[in-house]
Design an enzyme around this catalytic site. Structure first.
Site, mmCIF file in Angstrom:
data_model
loop_
_atom_site.group_PDB
_atom_site.id
_atom_site.type_symbol
_atom_site.label_atom_id
_atom_site.label_comp_id
_atom_site.label_asym_id
_atom_site.label_seq_id
_atom_site.Cartn_x
_atom_site.Cartn_y
_atom_site.Cartn_z
ATOM 1 N N GLU A 1 -4.093 60.106 95.601
ATOM 2 C CA GLU A 1 -5.369 60.439 94.975
ATOM 3 C C GLU A 1 -5.283 61.739 94.167
ATOM 4 O O GLU A 1 -6.049 61.949 93.226
ATOM 5 C CB GLU A 1 -6.458 60.541 96.056
ATOM 6 N N HIS B 1 14.140 46.745 110.187
ATOM 7 C CA HIS B 1 14.157 45.286 110.293
ATOM 8 C C HIS B 1 13.127 44.641 109.371
ATOM 9 O O HIS B 1 12.729 43.507 109.587
ATOM 10 C CB HIS B 1 13.907 44.871 111.742
ATOM 11 N N LYS C 1 -17.135 52.147 92.224
ATOM 12 C CA LYS C 1 -18.385 52.490 92.917
ATOM 13 C C LYS C 1 -19.595 52.009 92.138
ATOM 14 O O LYS C 1 -20.543 51.450 92.705
ATOM 15 C CB LYS C 1 -18.499 54.022 93.089
#
Lengths: 463, 463
Positions: B290, B319, B433
């Site tokens: 960010e 793995h 938003k």
């Protein structure tokens, strides 16, 4: 019930531009190669790619269900001793299909699940300090029986069970999933008389979730593994189509290849919009990363290919990663996992209606907010020409999960053909294993140990 | 006690080659710019970058400890209602410093911690179904009080507490961390009489872990927050050095910038060798992603910069991801978080000594295996010319964590200057938003809602 499906509108050049989106011609141009790839894979179905037929193993299904019924109510905890492909699917199925608070509040008669996929002494040591092993069923999972992490744990918990319960009774607390005949564990199983299940030939670790590797813990936790396999079988039928417009595995593989090899998107983000779907992203990260992340010698001696998988969780990571996703380098392809209908409905009370920042929330429910934020993020990505697609789960249940798991496995197998690599080996993990063996003093690795020691004497840059 | 430190030997051209490693000249060449960057940041310490002085807030520390003492033993659960920077630090401190089984087996008198950083109805709904809210202390964290996710949760849990306990008694179950004066929550706090703490000015979400945002839940869980701040203060002293050889924040920032901008490593992997350190990687992913994931207009109107953070956990992801890391594209820089001394020692019994695949494990302990695998992975990465470095924690405790958190914050601030972007804003989250507000029918967003609706009518590509 609706099947799960892919919406790739926002991965097309018509929506995100030709620098970042696939054109209809690019997609159609891959059809012949994908059809050849599909034929090549199907030709190996009864040979070395036996995982393709896992949805149809009705005998195995019945024996797993019988065993789960026979031990019902006997154990407080099921403990998976496995790592990588012997752990990620187990955890993903559990967290997707059981309550996020299952371990704190297990339903009556249903055990908790612990997946101990590490040898960190601070984790295993805490487990030993806190959990009564006599109330645990240990599911040891390793095809070869030579996985250092799993076998260390087996040695530790086996010894402790024998000390606490005696040689005879300790057996009831261990169930082993391993090779039918070969390997280190099978003779131990036969000598000790442990109950066991088989990892069939032709089923590599990251393609094993629909074998006893992933199914046993699921059956013990009450997951409907029959429905899971039925979902996988349904998806297998769709993957038989030779038309890209009908075959979601072909389309997803084509898009992934175009995104990386033609549009420079080296990062594949699985953006799980659903707390329950978060561990599916980790399961897929192994499947994609270990299958396609390979040296491709036709392009040069050290040329590496393969997208880097990244997991994000919606809406949580809107407050962590979306800034980077929208404004940072346009080097990512996004797959949103979306849920049509949630199992819970949580209304938001209409209090403080005089405050603008709260008024619009009151009277709605969390599902509406969750979906609005998901759509908002998709719109923001698309408007910034960040290519994205959605995999739509009408609901999250065993049947839709079976569809998803099989779809991704088939897609990755097709990707292997497009990328020109072997999707089913993992030569790149050998070097680290050998160095670790050398450092542990394993017989036969002494020369490597000396080389490493010599090198570690060199000057170090530290601050 | 040794301080934590960086070993970057395997990020240098002398070990991984000049295509992939930093040369001494490249590093030294950045020194003047880093010194200017450091001066620029220090000049803002008492202005808008007040987070730099968080290690020294002794009054706040005392008031947090007094409050924690005053409620000790009263609550079974501490529930953080926060997201992003109001959640990631809380979780990272808890999982690093408390038992991985803390929620199942909390020590006497110590509450469990839940960090509800999502609005997924399947998670919050389960929490409501299972957990008795009258045994919870809710820590509502939002500087502005307008965070949709946190405020929805506040509305839901506040209403439920009032229904169960009445208007007067519900207050004891809510403690709010918000702005001192401004915002939506402060007047609500004053009206209701909730206990509250302050998010100071000049402390953005992702730089707030050492403020009451991260400290309150830690204090309630018994973490030594005084030691945490002392560790941060020690690191602040090291960050005052103008010599790159003495200043770990300068060195780490320089390496990150060189790795991405000169060596093409667009991916920054935090490879946490320690189950307890796994959530630190998520905290850092927000801090890095960010802060640095930004549009850099000096390089073109839509030029995005910033590394993509990836979390891996050792040995687990050996793995899953190491195949890709060693053989896939050489587009990553790795930071291994390593632990010198673990708190637990778990011996491996020397059973089955006649079997080669098990004999080398017997008589060793898990810590030795864990460290051998970590070194094996580092050697494999270095041998494949994959640049990597290590951050060494002598032990994991509040003091070393404080050092790490402050180090990374200071480094990222310096990176912002090197990348030529504002590390402290997040303009890229606005579009999503706004679209979500439009879809939720918030007043003032009607025009955007119509645009979105019109566009969603378009043709969809699905399979």
């Amino acid at each position: 019930m609706d099947p799960i499906h892919l919406n790739y509108t926002h991965s097309l050049s018509s929506t995100v531009g030709e620098d970042h989106g696939a054109s209809p011609e690019e997609l159609a141009g891959l059809a012949p190669e994908l059809q050849r790839a599909q034929q090549a894979i199907e030709a190996r179905r009864t040979q070395d790619l036996r995982w393709l037929d896992l949805p149809y193993q009705s005998d195995v299904l019945q024996s797993l269900l019988r065993y789960a019924e026979s031990v019902q109510g006997q154990f407080e905890n099921v403990v998976v001793l496995g790592i990588g492909g012997s752990a990620l699917g187990n955890r993903a199925l559990h967290t997707a299909l059981n309550s996020p608070l299952h371990e704190l509040y297990p339903p009556p008669g249903v055990p908790r699940l612990f997946v101990l996929d590490n040898v960190d002494p601070d984790w295993i040591g805490e487990f030993l300090d806190r959990v009564d092993v006599t109330k645990c069923l240990f599911n040891v999972i390793s095809k070869s029986g030579s996985t250092a992490e799993t076998m260390s744990q087996f040695l530790i918990f086996r010894r402790l069970l024998i000390e606490r319960l005696g040689e005879a009774r300790h057996r009831e607390h261990i169930v082993v999933t391993t090779d039918a005949k070969a390997g280190v564990l099978r003779p131990i199983v036969e000598q000790a008389g442990y109950t066991s299940f088989v990892v069939p030939d032709g089923v590599g670790g990251r393609f094993s979730v629909l074998s006893p590797v992933g199914l046993l813990s699921s059956a013990l936790l009450g997951i409907d593994i029959g429905s899971l396999l039925a979902g996988a079988a349904d998806m297998d039928q769709r993957c038989q189509s030779t038309s890209m417009e009908q075959n979601p595995a072909m389309t997803y593989a084509a898009l992934q290849w175009i995104m990386q090899e033609r549009k420079g998107k080296n990062i594949a983000v699985t953006f799980a919009y659903g707390h329950r779907l978060r561990d599916l992203a980790d399961w897929y990260a192994q499947l994609l990363g270990e299958s396609i992340g390979k040296r491709c010698t036709t392009k040069g001696p050290a040329h590496g290919v393969g997208p880097t998988p990244v997991r994000a969780v919606g809406v949580t990571d809107q407050h962590s990663q979306v800034q980077l996703y929208v404004e940072g380098p346009n080097d990512k392809w996004f797959t949103l996992l979306e849920i049509g209908t949630h199992d819970h409905k949580v209304p938001i009370p209409a209090d403080f209606q005089d405050r603008d920042a709260l008024a619009y929330l009151g009277g709605r429910d969390l599902g509406e907010l969750f979906q609005a934020e998901r759509e908002g993020t998709r719109i923001a990505l698309s408007d910034a020409n960040r290519p994205n697609c959605s995999i739509h789960f009408p609901r999250v249940n065993a049947h839709t999960l079976g569809q998803y798991l099989y779809w991704m496995e088939y897609s990755v197998a097709l990707m292997g053909e497009l990328y020109g690599i072997d999707a089913f080996d993992q030569p790149g993990v050998e070097a680290g294993k050998i160095a670790a063996y050398a450092l542990m003093g394993r017989t036969g690795f002494g020369d490597r140990a000396k080389e490493i020691e010599a090198r570690q004497q060199g000057p170090q840059s530290e601050v």
